[in-house]
Every structure is written in C-alpha cells, then in structure tokens.
Design a protein around this motif. Sequence first.
Motif, short mmCIF file in Angstrom:
data_model
loop_
_atom_site.label_atom_id
_atom_site.label_comp_id
_atom_site.label_asym_id
_atom_site.label_seq_id
_atom_site.Cartn_x
_atom_site.Cartn_y
_atom_site.Cartn_z
N MET A 168 15.25 -5.81 6.39
CA MET A 168 14.66 -4.56 5.88
C MET A 168 13.70 -4.02 6.94
O MET A 168 13.26 -4.76 7.82
CB MET A 168 13.87 -4.84 4.59
N ASN A 169 13.38 -2.75 6.81
CA ASN A 169 12.39 -2.11 7.70
C ASN A 169 12.71 -2.33 9.17
O ASN A 169 11.82 -2.59 9.98
CB ASN A 169 10.98 -2.63 7.39
N LYS A 170 13.99 -2.21 9.52
CA LYS A 170 14.43 -2.49 10.89
C LYS A 170 13.78 -1.57 11.92
O LYS A 170 13.69 -1.92 13.09
CB LYS A 170 15.94 -2.39 10.99
N ASP A 171 13.30 -0.40 11.50
CA ASP A 171 12.69 0.53 12.44
C ASP A 171 11.16 0.47 12.41
O ASP A 171 10.49 1.26 13.07
CB ASP A 171 13.15 1.96 12.15
N ARG A 172 10.61 -0.48 11.68
CA ARG A 172 9.16 -0.54 11.48
C ARG A 172 8.37 -0.60 12.79
O ARG A 172 7.31 -0.01 12.90
CB ARG A 172 8.80 -1.74 10.60
N LEU A 173 8.85 -1.30 13.78
CA LEU A 173 8.10 -1.45 15.03
C LEU A 173 8.66 -0.60 16.17
O LEU A 173 8.25 -0.76 17.32
CB LEU A 173 8.07 -2.92 15.44
N ASP A 174 9.53 0.35 15.87
CA ASP A 174 10.11 1.18 16.93
C ASP A 174 9.05 1.97 17.69
O ASP A 174 9.20 2.22 18.88
CB ASP A 174 11.16 2.14 16.36
N HIS A 175 7.98 2.36 17.02
CA HIS A 175 6.91 3.12 17.69
C HIS A 175 6.20 2.28 18.77
O HIS A 175 5.51 2.82 19.61
CB HIS A 175 5.89 3.65 16.66
N ILE A 176 6.42 1.00 18.73
CA ILE A 176 5.85 0.11 19.73
C ILE A 176 6.84 -0.13 20.87
O ILE A 176 6.49 -0.05 22.04
CB ILE A 176 5.46 -1.25 19.10
N TRP A 177 8.11 -0.41 20.54
CA TRP A 177 9.07 -0.91 21.50
C TRP A 177 9.88 0.16 22.21
O TRP A 177 10.57 -0.15 23.19
CB TRP A 177 10.01 -1.89 20.81
N ASP A 178 9.89 1.40 21.77
CA ASP A 178 10.69 2.44 22.41
C ASP A 178 10.37 2.47 23.92
O ASP A 178 9.21 2.63 24.30
CB ASP A 178 10.42 3.80 21.78
N ARG A 212 0.86 -1.17 0.00
CA ARG A 212 0.00 0.00 0.00
C ARG A 212 0.90 1.23 0.00
O ARG A 212 1.80 1.34 0.83
CB ARG A 212 -0.91 0.04 1.21
N ASP A 213 0.64 2.14 -0.91
CA ASP A 213 1.44 3.36 -1.04
C ASP A 213 2.92 2.99 -1.13
O ASP A 213 3.31 2.30 -2.03
CB ASP A 213 1.16 4.33 0.11
N TYR A 214 3.71 3.41 -0.13
CA TYR A 214 5.15 3.16 -0.17
C TYR A 214 5.60 2.05 0.76
O TYR A 214 6.77 1.85 0.98
CB TYR A 214 5.90 4.46 0.18
N GLU A 215 4.65 1.32 1.31
CA GLU A 215 4.98 0.24 2.23
C GLU A 215 4.60 -1.10 1.62
O GLU A 215 3.64 -1.19 0.87
CB GLU A 215 4.20 0.39 3.55
N SER A 216 5.35 -2.13 1.99
CA SER A 216 4.98 -3.47 1.55
C SER A 216 5.22 -4.45 2.67
O SER A 216 6.02 -4.24 3.57
CB SER A 216 5.78 -3.87 0.31
N MET A 217 4.47 -5.55 2.61
CA MET A 217 4.56 -6.65 3.56
C MET A 217 4.49 -6.16 5.01
O MET A 217 5.47 -6.04 5.72
CB MET A 217 5.85 -7.45 3.34
N PHE A 218 3.25 -5.90 5.46
CA PHE A 218 3.05 -5.45 6.83
C PHE A 218 1.69 -5.91 7.35
O PHE A 218 0.83 -6.33 6.58
CB PHE A 218 3.17 -3.93 6.94
#
Length: 160
Positions: free
Chosen positions: A136-146, A34-40
């Motif tokens: 890839m996307n190593k920061d994808r879940l940072d908004h959860i784990w910070d 979707r848009d600029y993201e894939s596989m999520f």
Amino acid sequence: MREKRITLFFVCLAVCFVPVAWAEEHEILGIDKRDYESMFFEPDYLQVEPGDSVTFVVAHFEHKPQSVFIPEGAEHWQVENGESMTVTLRQEGVYLFDCFYHNVMGMAGVIVVGDPANVDEARRHFETYKAKTFAMNKDRLDHIWDPDTGLLAKAAQSVQ
C-alpha cells in the motif's frame, strides 16, 4: 608549570566537548492515523549533521522503527516494541528506516546525514525494497526519491 597544565587540561576539554555541544536533537514520530493517512512517520525525511541525535517516538506498542539501509561503517538499530529510542548518527550518507510491523503499508522514511554520497546505492536499494515490501502507499516516499525533483536530489546538489 602548574598553570600550563591547567590551561592544557581546559583546552583539551574544550576540544573534546565542542562537537557534542553543537550536535542537535531531532524527533521522528510514529503515527497511527491522522486525517486520511495512516501508519506513517513524521517527518518521513530528515536532514541532519554528523553527530546529531534522532529520537524515534512511537505512539503505541505496535510500532517498531528499524534501520533498513545504512551507509558503510554505520550501525543498524531497531527500537523495542512501543519504546522510544535515541540514535546518534555519526556516519555520513543516506539511511532508510521503516516500521517492522507496518512496512507493508509504506511506513518508512529517510534520514540524510551530512553528505549523501551513497545516494545512488540507496536509491537502487529503495527501489528493490519498495517493490518487495510496499503493498500500500507505494508512492508515499516519491517526493524524497524522485531523481530530478526529490528531496534527495536537492540534498545531493546542495553539497556539490
């Protein structure tokens, strides 16, 4: 005497089925692009109560959601290729799940059931998992784990 038995029967039924009536159903979608993201997964973070159900809905055959880290006493799950699957989560704590085929792309997510008492253990597990798995996307879940501003930190504060 018969009236007391009938009353007792209905009281028992009510007590047994009230928690089921209050349980909620949630969906997590496996999305290709979707848009600029894939596989999520959408959402990639979900906060539920014990007894709630989560249905993993996959877009096509090539997604296979599975539990990666679960609280002690909980049961692991793995969705069959291209199938949807509903999981009832009864054990409180933090659950980490991913897509068996696309975890290397950071296709993962978190479910918090009730009290996230195992958040520190889950965070340590996630850091190791992320370092070994995400290419890839190593920061994808940072908004959860910070630990200071992440959704898990807020969930832990809300139960204190």
